[in-house]
Design a protein around this motif. Structure first.
Motif, PDB file in Angstrom:
ATOM      1  N   ALA A  64       0.853  -1.236   0.040  1.00  0.00           N
ATOM      2  CA  ALA A  64       0.079   0.110  -0.037  1.00  0.00           C
ATOM      3  C   ALA A  64       0.888   1.146   0.030  1.00  0.00           C
ATOM      4  N   GLY A  65       2.054   1.309   0.230  1.00  0.00           N
ATOM      5  CA  GLY A  65       3.177   2.311   0.299  1.00  0.00           C
ATOM      6  C   GLY A  65       2.994   3.015   1.537  1.00  0.00           C
ATOM      7  N   ALA A  66       3.072   2.312   2.534  1.00  0.00           N
ATOM      8  CA  ALA A  66       2.929   3.030   3.949  1.00  0.00           C
ATOM      9  C   ALA A  66       4.529   3.316   4.343  1.00  0.00           C
ATOM     10  N   ASP A  67       4.467   4.262   5.173  1.00  0.00           N
ATOM     11  CA  ASP A  67       6.179   4.545   5.432  1.00  0.00           C
ATOM     12  C   ASP A  67       6.603   3.467   6.306  1.00  0.00           C
ATOM     13  N   ARG A  68       7.993   3.293   6.542  1.00  0.00           N
ATOM     14  CA  ARG A  68       8.773   2.488   7.121  1.00  0.00           C
ATOM     15  C   ARG A  68       8.266   2.151   8.793  1.00  0.00           C
ATOM     16  N   GLU A  69       8.177   3.380   9.368  1.00  0.00           N
ATOM     17  CA  GLU A  69       7.854   3.123  10.623  1.00  0.00           C
ATOM     18  C   GLU A  69       6.449   2.525  10.741  1.00  0.00           C
ATOM     19  N   ASP A  70       5.491   2.931   9.970  1.00  0.00           N
ATOM     20  CA  ASP A  70       4.093   2.224   9.958  1.00  0.00           C
ATOM     21  C   ASP A  70       4.563   0.618   9.929  1.00  0.00           C
ATOM     22  N   GLN A  71       5.241   0.314   8.775  1.00  0.00           N
ATOM     23  CA  GLN A  71       5.452  -1.208   8.493  1.00  0.00           C
ATOM     24  C   GLN A  71       5.911  -2.013   9.528  1.00  0.00           C
ATOM     25  N   ILE A  72       6.837  -1.196  10.420  1.00  0.00           N
ATOM     26  CA  ILE A  72       7.533  -2.017  11.574  1.00  0.00           C
ATOM     27  C   ILE A  72       6.640  -2.285  12.655  1.00  0.00           C
ATOM     28  N   LEU A  73       5.786  -1.156  12.756  1.00  0.00           N
ATOM     29  CA  LEU A  73       4.641  -1.301  13.893  1.00  0.00           C
ATOM     30  C   LEU A  73       3.602  -2.327  13.562  1.00  0.00           C
ATOM     31  N   TYR A  74       2.994  -2.461  12.211  1.00  0.00           N
ATOM     32  CA  TYR A  74       2.324  -3.318  12.012  1.00  0.00           C
ATOM     33  C   TYR A  74       2.966  -4.937  11.822  1.00  0.00           C
ATOM     34  N   GLU A  75       4.169  -4.897  11.701  1.00  0.00           N
ATOM     35  CA  GLU A  75       4.883  -6.221  11.571  1.00  0.00           C
ATOM     36  C   GLU A  75       5.146  -6.707  13.171  1.00  0.00           C
ATOM     37  N   ARG A  76       5.068  -5.759  14.045  1.00  0.00           N
ATOM     38  CA  ARG A  76       5.251  -6.131  15.352  1.00  0.00           C
ATOM     39  C   ARG A  76       3.716  -6.450  15.996  1.00  0.00           C
ATOM     40  N   TYR A  77       3.087  -5.946  15.521  1.00  0.00           N
ATOM     41  CA  TYR A  77       1.634  -6.405  15.627  1.00  0.00           C
ATOM     42  C   TYR A  77       1.291  -7.951  15.330  1.00  0.00           C
ATOM     43  N   GLY A  78       1.771  -8.177  14.193  1.00  0.00           N
ATOM     44  CA  GLY A  78       1.650  -9.823  13.459  1.00  0.00           C
ATOM     45  C   GLY A  78       2.556 -10.595  14.361  1.00  0.00           C
ATOM     46  N   LEU A  79       3.799 -10.197  14.652  1.00  0.00           N
ATOM     47  CA  LEU A  79       4.824 -10.979  15.591  1.00  0.00           C
ATOM     48  C   LEU A  79       4.020 -11.466  16.793  1.00  0.00           C
ATOM     49  N   GLU A  80       3.808 -10.377  17.688  1.00  0.00           N
ATOM     50  CA  GLU A  80       3.174 -10.698  18.867  1.00  0.00           C
ATOM     51  C   GLU A  80       1.923 -11.523  18.861  1.00  0.00           C
ATOM     52  N   LEU A  81       0.959 -11.171  17.878  1.00  0.00           N
ATOM     53  CA  LEU A  81       0.014 -11.986  17.537  1.00  0.00           C
ATOM     54  C   LEU A  81       0.330 -13.411  17.479  1.00  0.00           C
ATOM     55  N   GLY A  82       1.524 -13.772  16.517  1.00  0.00           N
ATOM     56  CA  GLY A  82       1.751 -15.120  16.090  1.00  0.00           C
ATOM     57  C   GLY A  82       2.420 -15.774  17.500  1.00  0.00           C
ATOM     58  N   LEU A  83       3.075 -14.915  18.092  1.00  0.00           N
ATOM     59  CA  LEU A  83       3.580 -15.678  19.570  1.00  0.00           C
ATOM     60  C   LEU A  83       2.510 -15.989  20.439  1.00  0.00           C
ATOM     61  N   ALA A  84       1.398 -15.213  20.829  1.00  0.00           N
ATOM     62  CA  ALA A  84       0.365 -15.373  21.417  1.00  0.00           C
ATOM     63  C   ALA A  84      -0.491 -16.388  21.346  1.00  0.00           C
ATOM     64  N   TYR A  85      -0.734 -16.517  19.795  1.00  0.00           N
ATOM     65  CA  TYR A  85      -1.558 -17.615  19.276  1.00  0.00           C
ATOM     66  C   TYR A  85      -0.822 -19.042  19.580  1.00  0.00           C
ATOM     67  N   GLN A  86       0.282 -18.988  19.154  1.00  0.00           N
ATOM     68  CA  GLN A  86       1.023 -20.311  19.217  1.00  0.00           C
ATOM     69  C   GLN A  86       1.037 -20.759  20.572  1.00  0.00           C
ATOM     70  N   ILE A  87       1.305 -19.974  21.743  1.00  0.00           N
ATOM     71  CA  ILE A  87       1.218 -20.518  23.276  1.00  0.00           C
ATOM     72  C   ILE A  87      -0.298 -20.900  23.578  1.00  0.00           C
ATOM     73  N   VAL A  88      -1.355 -20.224  23.205  1.00  0.00           N
ATOM     74  CA  VAL A  88      -2.602 -20.767  23.531  1.00  0.00           C
ATOM     75  C   VAL A  88      -3.088 -21.856  22.863  1.00  0.00           C
ATOM     76  N   ASP A  89      -2.510 -22.068  21.645  1.00  0.00           N
ATOM     77  CA  ASP A  89      -2.660 -23.123  20.853  1.00  0.00           C
ATOM     78  C   ASP A  89      -2.199 -24.534  21.453  1.00  0.00           C
ATOM     79  N   ASP A  90      -0.982 -24.257  22.052  1.00  0.00           N
ATOM     80  CA  ASP A  90      -0.017 -25.196  22.580  1.00  0.00           C
ATOM     81  C   ASP A  90      -0.735 -25.631  23.930  1.00  0.00           C
ATOM     82  N   LEU A  91      -1.369 -24.647  24.521  1.00  0.00           N
ATOM     83  CA  LEU A  91      -2.151 -24.754  25.824  1.00  0.00           C
ATOM     84  C   LEU A  91      -3.044 -25.668  25.504  1.00  0.00           C
ATOM     85  N   GLU A  92      -3.876 -25.363  24.731  1.00  0.00           N
ATOM     86  CA  GLU A  92      -5.144 -26.185  24.333  1.00  0.00           C
ATOM     87  C   GLU A  92      -4.807 -27.598  24.233  1.00  0.00           C
TER      88      GLU A  92
END
Length: 289
Positions: free
Chosen positions: A176-204
């Motif tokens: 979409a042409g977002a600036d680098r700072e926003d790219q990094i923040l969205y990437e961080r959102y995805g990373l943290e989501l992925g970590l949280a999801y895997q832990i709860v999936d393993d807990l289940e």
């Protein structure tokens, strides 16, 4: 919930078109079986919503979203081969139904298809996507080793699971042409989501909640590591605390980023569905290990 979004329909239609293209090929039956199995399509939705947050037409970003979903599908096939997975999404796994050879080659075929789909977005997008796929393979190798500590577990799931969530969010911004700072923040959102999801999936899995998947081999996970050292209630508490720490980080990153508020709210809805809603199931009275 996800199926109500128009973007989910775009993804399903796109996958259907790819299945049609594979008809008549020797690998076509396996491809259809894998791609048409019901799924939330979380990773491609994250990519589309991240792109729309910065004004991109979702149809323009669709091929990138499909590439992400194909890479994910291939990883599930290969994961079932490595773990002797017999059930996936409530049905026999491709490995169980078609055998190792056909499944392995179908996974390779899907990865090759994904490369073709991502190729039109330019070198930076290709490099980001390629890195995520390489990280996933590296994470699988770590998973095959004897994980013995939380640090080793996090090294594994950061690559095996969270890398594709992170890449999906950043790819959408990049396209979409977002600036680098926003790219990094969205990437961080995805990373943290992925970590949280895997832990709860393993807990289940540890608790014994039916996830529609079943494997012969069991990986050493964070909940299992905690369970070796602590009682059931303490294990549950530590896992839930870890999940909520990551979801909090994801919230902070996305709230700090730019982009359309409606699309950001959808991304937060995905975060809640993939983490907090699952945590509540783990908190229900049930026998622990």
């Amino acid at each position: 919930m996800f199926a109500n979004w128009e973007e989910h329909g775009l993804i399903e239609d796109g996958l259907g078109a790819l299945v049609q293209e594979s008809q008549g090929l020797h690998v076509g039956e396996v491809i259809e079986y894998v791609l048409m199995s019901p799924g939330k399509r979380v990773r491609p939705l994250i990519l589309l919503f991240s792109s729309e947050a910065f004004g991109c037409d979702p149809r323009y970003a669709l091929n990138a979203a499909l590439a992400v979903e194909l890479a994910h599908a291939a990883s599930l096939i290969h994961d079932d081969i490595l773990d002797c997975g017999v059930e996936r999404r409530g049905a026999p796994s491709a490995f169980r139904r078609f055998g190792m050879e056909a499944s392995l080659l179908a996974g390779d075929y899907l990865i090759s298809m994904s490369i073709g789909l991502i190729s039109s977005y330019g070198e930076p997008a290709i490099r980001l996507f390629s890195k995520a796929c390489m990280d996933m393979a590296e994470g699988e190798i770590i998973d095959l080793s004897r994980i013995a500590s939380p640090q080793e577990y996090y090294q594994c799931i950061t690559k095996k699971t969270a890398s594709l969530f992170a890449a999906s969010a950043r790819l959408g911004c990049m396209i979409a042409g977002a600036d680098r700072e926003d790219q990094i923040l969205y990437e961080r959102y995805g990373l943290e989501l992925g970590l949280a999801y895997q832990i709860v999936d393993d807990l289940e899995e540890l608790i014994g909640i039916d996830q529609g998947k079943r494997s012969t081999k069991k990986s050493m996970t964070l909940p299992r590591i905690y369970a070796l050292r602590s009682g059931p209630e303490e294990t549950l508490r530590m896992c839930v605390d870890a999940v909520r720490e990551h979801t909090g980080n994801a919230h902070t990153s996305l709230r700090s980023a730019g982009g359309d508020p409606e699309m950001k709210e959808r991304l937060l809805m995905i975060l809640d569905c993939m983490t907090e809603s699952m945590v509540k199931r783990c908190s229900l009275p049930s026998p622990l290990f």
